[in-house]
Motif scaffolding. Structure first.
Motif, PDB file in Angstrom:
ATOM      1  N   HIS A 159      32.925  33.278  38.695  1.00 32.03           N
ATOM      2  CA  HIS A 159      33.860  32.388  37.784  1.00 32.03           C
ATOM      3  C   HIS A 159      34.462  32.552  36.690  1.00 32.03           C
ATOM      4  O   HIS A 159      33.643  32.687  35.985  1.00 32.03           O
ATOM      5  N   VAL A 160      35.670  32.734  35.878  1.00 30.58           N
ATOM      6  CA  VAL A 160      36.088  32.769  35.197  1.00 30.58           C
ATOM      7  C   VAL A 160      35.992  31.644  33.506  1.00 30.58           C
ATOM      8  O   VAL A 160      37.281  30.865  34.564  1.00 30.58           O
ATOM      9  N   SER A 214      39.327  33.390  38.209  1.00 26.10           N
ATOM     10  CA  SER A 214      39.552  32.947  36.884  1.00 26.10           C
ATOM     11  C   SER A 214      40.650  31.413  36.618  1.00 26.10           C
ATOM     12  O   SER A 214      41.215  31.490  37.298  1.00 26.10           O
ATOM     13  N   HIS A 215      40.410  30.068  35.756  1.00 26.63           N
ATOM     14  CA  HIS A 215      40.007  29.111  35.844  1.00 26.63           C
ATOM     15  C   HIS A 215      40.766  28.633  34.537  1.00 26.63           C
ATOM     16  O   HIS A 215      40.509  27.580  34.697  1.00 26.63           O
ATOM     17  N   ASP A 238      44.195  28.708  33.527  1.00 26.49           N
ATOM     18  CA  ASP A 238      45.737  29.086  33.683  1.00 26.49           C
ATOM     19  C   ASP A 238      46.569  30.028  32.909  1.00 26.49           C
ATOM     20  O   ASP A 238      46.014  31.426  33.150  1.00 26.49           O
ATOM     21  N   SER A 278      43.880  32.992  31.723  1.00 27.10           N
ATOM     22  CA  SER A 278      42.727  33.944  32.414  1.00 27.10           C
ATOM     23  C   SER A 278      43.674  35.701  32.579  1.00 27.10           C
ATOM     24  O   SER A 278      43.044  36.625  33.739  1.00 27.10           O
ATOM     25  N   LEU A 302      41.397  38.609  33.935  1.00 28.37           N
ATOM     26  CA  LEU A 302      42.266  39.499  34.870  1.00 28.37           C
ATOM     27  C   LEU A 302      42.250  40.779  34.472  1.00 28.37           C
ATOM     28  O   LEU A 302      42.029  42.037  35.580  1.00 28.37           O
ATOM     29  N   ARG A 311      41.014  40.003  42.129  1.00 25.42           N
ATOM     30  CA  ARG A 311      41.129  39.031  41.094  1.00 25.42           C
ATOM     31  C   ARG A 311      42.749  37.801  41.211  1.00 25.42           C
ATOM     32  O   ARG A 311      43.372  37.634  40.953  1.00 25.42           O
ATOM     33  N   ALA A 353      44.367  34.504  40.190  1.00 25.50           N
ATOM     34  CA  ALA A 353      44.075  33.493  39.135  1.00 25.50           C
ATOM     35  C   ALA A 353      44.365  31.832  39.866  1.00 25.50           C
ATOM     36  O   ALA A 353      44.870  31.586  41.336  1.00 25.50           O
TER      37      ALA A 353
END
Length: 380
Positions: free
Chosen positions: A6-7, A90-91, A93, A96, A100, A111, A113
């Motif tokens: 999780h990013v 990825s969180h 927005d 990201s 990514l 990947r 988003a």
């Protein structure tokens, strides 16, 4: 077991981060484990809990433009050292785009988003974020959103899946004894308590909230305002409160671990945001059976309690104040059927994300004849 990277920006106690922890606590961790790639140099509020549940936390360089070269070098090395990650989620927005892109260059097959908002903060990176927003589908190959409006904002006409911003509902059910205890702790007796929880930032529109509250005080001297959260606009907002002479009526409570109890102490929850995805605090407040007043920039999808209403930001502060005061005297209930059955309850919602990940795992591991299966957005 599959590990999901999780990013995020960090894992402090805020809406997105709390929502992620809600899913993490409930998901089957014998099948799926969460790890977190953050972009802050220091530990966050949830880091210790993440480690206790078997997760890992990594600290990447800040996403400042002057750091981009350093950032991509760091990410290249990170993925070389961690070949176990096949899925990154990825969180952040529009931002990201950067992690990514690094994941795409490293050959990460999935990947994701995830859109959590319907607009972009107007900070010094605003133009860059707009560019990244329009490029996000060139680096992501799966798309999630907290709601319809948030998904359309970031992904346009691409197909996306909605993952509810679910909360641990039972923690927030109204409890009279907790209300009495918490109000005593806060030095409150018969005051009319207006509550707001959110980062003190451009998005949450605190300056407008303070103007509204000053109008409430003119009509009801017994009103007080609780502000829970910290942020870059706090100094400005404190200055505004002093200039209006209402500093004795406004409490800045900072970042708190007892948010579920603070809702109990409130009489009405007000969120006049300039934009929102699906605000987690709005969901939590409804589970406490609080009357909620949202700006019309908040997606209507958030509403599941008939005590919630939306007011336009073009509406005067005086009219906002009148609507807030109309909520006085509402008697709250501990539970009701429309709350218990809400899809925002994590006990129901976690299975959506769990199945989503397991479908991805199946797609990655099944022989090539099934690799062409369409997941709505595909794996490229």
């Amino acid at each position: 077991m599959i590990r999901i990277l999780h990013v995020v920006n960090d894992m402090h106690r805020a809406g997105l981060e709390t929502m992620l922890m809600n899913y993490y606590r409930n998901i089957d961790r014998t099948k799926i484990q969460f790890d977190f790639l953050t972009h802050r140099p220091k530990k966050s509020d949830y880091d210790d809990e993440i480690l206790s549940m078997g997760g890992k936390v990594y600290y990447a360089p800040r996403l400042y433009p002057q750091n981009y070269l350093k950032y991509f070098k760091w990410m290249k090395r990170f993925f070389e050292e961690h070949p176990e990650y096949k899925i990154m989620h990825s969180h952040i927005d529009a931002m990201s785009y950067l992690p990514l892109l690094a994941g795409k260059k490293a050959g990460i097959p999935v990947r994701i988003a995830h859109s959590h908002n319907t607009s972009i903060d107007r900070d010094f990176k605003y133009l860059l974020k707009q560019y990244f927003r329009f490029r996000i589908t060139s680096v992501a190959n799966m798309y999630l959103a907290c709601g319809e409006e948030a998904g359309k904002f970031l992904f346009g006409n691409k197909e996306f899946t909605i993952i509810p911003n679910a909360v641990e509902a039972e923690r927030f059910y109204y409890n009279e004894s907790i209300r009495i205890k918490k109000r005593e702790e806060l030095g409150l007796t018969n005051e009319f308590v207006i509550g707001h929880i959110g980062r003190i930032s451009y998005q949450k529109n605190h300056k407008f909230l303070i103007k509204i509250f000053s109008e409430v005080v003119k009509r009801d001297s017994n009103a007080v305002l609780l502000l829970i959260g910290v942020g870059e606009k706090e100094v400005e907002v404190r200055k505004q409160v002093r200039s209006l002479g209402i500093e004795k009526k406004v409490s800045f409570l900072g970042s708190r671990s007892d948010v579920s109890e603070l809702y109990q102490a409130m009489d009405v929850f007000v969120l006049p945001s300039l934009f929102e995805g699906i605000p987690v605090v709005g969901i939590e407040a409804q589970f406490t059976d609080l009357p909620c007043i949202f700006s019309n920039k908040t997606p209507k999808e958030v509403k599941f309690n008939n005590r919630s209403q939306f007011i336009g930001l073009e509406t005067s502060c005086q009219e906002w104040a009148e609507q807030i005061l109309l909520t006085k005297g509402y008697e709250r209930n501990s539970t009701s059927s429309n709350l218990v059955n809400s899809h925002y309850d994590i006990k129901k919602a976690y299975i959506i994300l769990e199945n989503y990940y397991m479908d991805i795992v199946e797609e990655l591991l099944i022989p090539s004849q099934k690799k062409s299966k369409d997941f709505g957005v595909g794996i490229q």
